[in-house]
Write a protein that holds these residues in place. Structure first.
Motif, PDB file in Angstrom:
ATOM      1  N   THR A  36     -14.247  -7.840  -5.428  1.00 58.52           N
ATOM      2  CA  THR A  36     -12.908  -7.744  -5.048  1.00 58.52           C
ATOM      3  C   THR A  36     -12.820  -6.750  -5.459  1.00 58.52           C
ATOM      4  O   THR A  36     -11.843  -6.157  -3.883  1.00 58.52           O
ATOM      5  CB  THR A  36     -12.635  -9.370  -5.995  1.00 58.52           C
ATOM      6  N   VAL A  37     -12.357  -6.022  -5.838  1.00 54.44           N
ATOM      7  CA  VAL A  37     -12.219  -4.410  -6.409  1.00 54.44           C
ATOM      8  C   VAL A  37     -12.536  -3.521  -5.630  1.00 54.44           C
ATOM      9  O   VAL A  37     -11.819  -2.836  -4.737  1.00 54.44           O
ATOM     10  CB  VAL A  37     -12.071  -4.199  -7.704  1.00 54.44           C
ATOM     11  N   ASP A  38     -13.810  -4.240  -4.915  1.00 50.81           N
ATOM     12  CA  ASP A  38     -14.839  -2.864  -3.657  1.00 50.81           C
ATOM     13  C   ASP A  38     -14.449  -3.550  -2.546  1.00 50.81           C
ATOM     14  O   ASP A  38     -13.965  -2.119  -1.853  1.00 50.81           O
ATOM     15  CB  ASP A  38     -15.961  -3.763  -4.069  1.00 50.81           C
ATOM     16  N   ARG A  39     -13.692  -4.035  -2.982  1.00 51.36           N
ATOM     17  CA  ARG A  39     -13.563  -5.119  -1.039  1.00 51.36           C
ATOM     18  C   ARG A  39     -11.638  -4.566  -0.733  1.00 51.36           C
ATOM     19  O   ARG A  39     -11.363  -4.325  -0.212  1.00 51.36           O
ATOM     20  CB  ARG A  39     -13.145  -7.171  -1.440  1.00 51.36           C
ATOM     21  N   PHE A  40     -10.845  -4.727  -1.563  1.00 50.56           N
ATOM     22  CA  PHE A  40      -9.472  -4.734  -1.785  1.00 50.56           C
ATOM     23  C   PHE A  40      -8.830  -3.467  -2.498  1.00 50.56           C
ATOM     24  O   PHE A  40      -7.665  -2.935  -2.036  1.00 50.56           O
ATOM     25  CB  PHE A  40      -8.872  -6.224  -2.036  1.00 50.56           C
ATOM     26  N   GLY A  41      -9.472  -2.826  -3.251  1.00 52.99           N
ATOM     27  CA  GLY A  41      -9.122  -1.337  -4.346  1.00 52.99           C
ATOM     28  C   GLY A  41      -7.952  -2.349  -4.799  1.00 52.99           C
ATOM     29  O   GLY A  41      -7.478  -3.522  -5.010  1.00 52.99           O
ATOM     30  N   GLU A  42      -7.829  -1.649  -6.408  1.00 52.14           N
ATOM     31  CA  GLU A  42      -7.213  -2.098  -6.692  1.00 52.14           C
ATOM     32  C   GLU A  42      -5.512  -2.314  -6.747  1.00 52.14           C
ATOM     33  O   GLU A  42      -5.137  -3.534  -6.660  1.00 52.14           O
ATOM     34  CB  GLU A  42      -6.160  -1.041  -8.364  1.00 52.14           C
ATOM     35  N   ALA A  43      -4.608  -1.260  -5.700  1.00 48.55           N
ATOM     36  CA  ALA A  43      -3.517  -1.800  -4.721  1.00 48.55           C
ATOM     37  C   ALA A  43      -3.950  -3.007  -4.299  1.00 48.55           C
ATOM     38  O   ALA A  43      -2.517  -3.771  -4.049  1.00 48.55           O
ATOM     39  CB  ALA A  43      -3.039  -0.485  -4.269  1.00 48.55           C
ATOM     40  N   GLY A  44      -4.621  -3.047  -3.301  1.00 43.11           N
ATOM     41  CA  GLY A  44      -4.874  -4.451  -2.326  1.00 43.11           C
ATOM     42  C   GLY A  44      -4.841  -5.604  -3.406  1.00 43.11           C
ATOM     43  O   GLY A  44      -4.133  -6.556  -3.196  1.00 43.11           O
ATOM     44  N   CYS A  45      -5.510  -5.729  -4.170  1.00 40.96           N
ATOM     45  CA  CYS A  45      -5.271  -6.903  -5.825  1.00 40.96           C
ATOM     46  C   CYS A  45      -3.993  -7.306  -5.719  1.00 40.96           C
ATOM     47  O   CYS A  45      -3.512  -8.265  -5.844  1.00 40.96           O
ATOM     48  CB  CYS A  45      -6.222  -6.768  -6.421  1.00 40.96           C
ATOM     49  N   ALA A  46      -3.458  -6.192  -6.014  1.00 38.85           N
ATOM     50  CA  ALA A  46      -1.615  -6.307  -7.158  1.00 38.85           C
ATOM     51  C   ALA A  46      -1.048  -7.128  -5.856  1.00 38.85           C
ATOM     52  O   ALA A  46       0.002  -7.732  -5.875  1.00 38.85           O
ATOM     53  CB  ALA A  46      -1.644  -4.651  -7.603  1.00 38.85           C
TER      54      ALA A  46
END
Length: 77
Positions: A36-46
């Protein structure tokens, strides 16, 4: 530093495809977090966490509680 890493992991698990009902193993949780971090990045997850809390606060609270507990168990050193 560890608290920030835990926060990112919790947010990633929260927005991942993995569900509590899957009864995931520690390995499943770690894989879901990394993917999920690979897919969305840290900011995208937040961003996605914020969106869920805005749209479905009643459900989001329980999911975040589960995500926090699962991350602590799966990434315990």
């Amino acid at each position: 530093m560890t608290a920030l890493i835990d926060d990112v992991r919790c947010e990633a698990l929260f927005v991942s495809w993995l569900q509590r009902s899957h009864e995931p193993t520690a390995e499943n949780i770690r894989e879901a977090v990394h993917a999920t971090v690979d897919r969305f990045g840290e900011a995208g997850c937040a961003e996605r966490v914020a969106q869920e809390f805005g749209e479905h606060p009643d459900c989001a609270i329980g999911r975040m509680r589960w995500a926090r507990n699962a991350v602590h168990l799966a990434f315990a050193v």
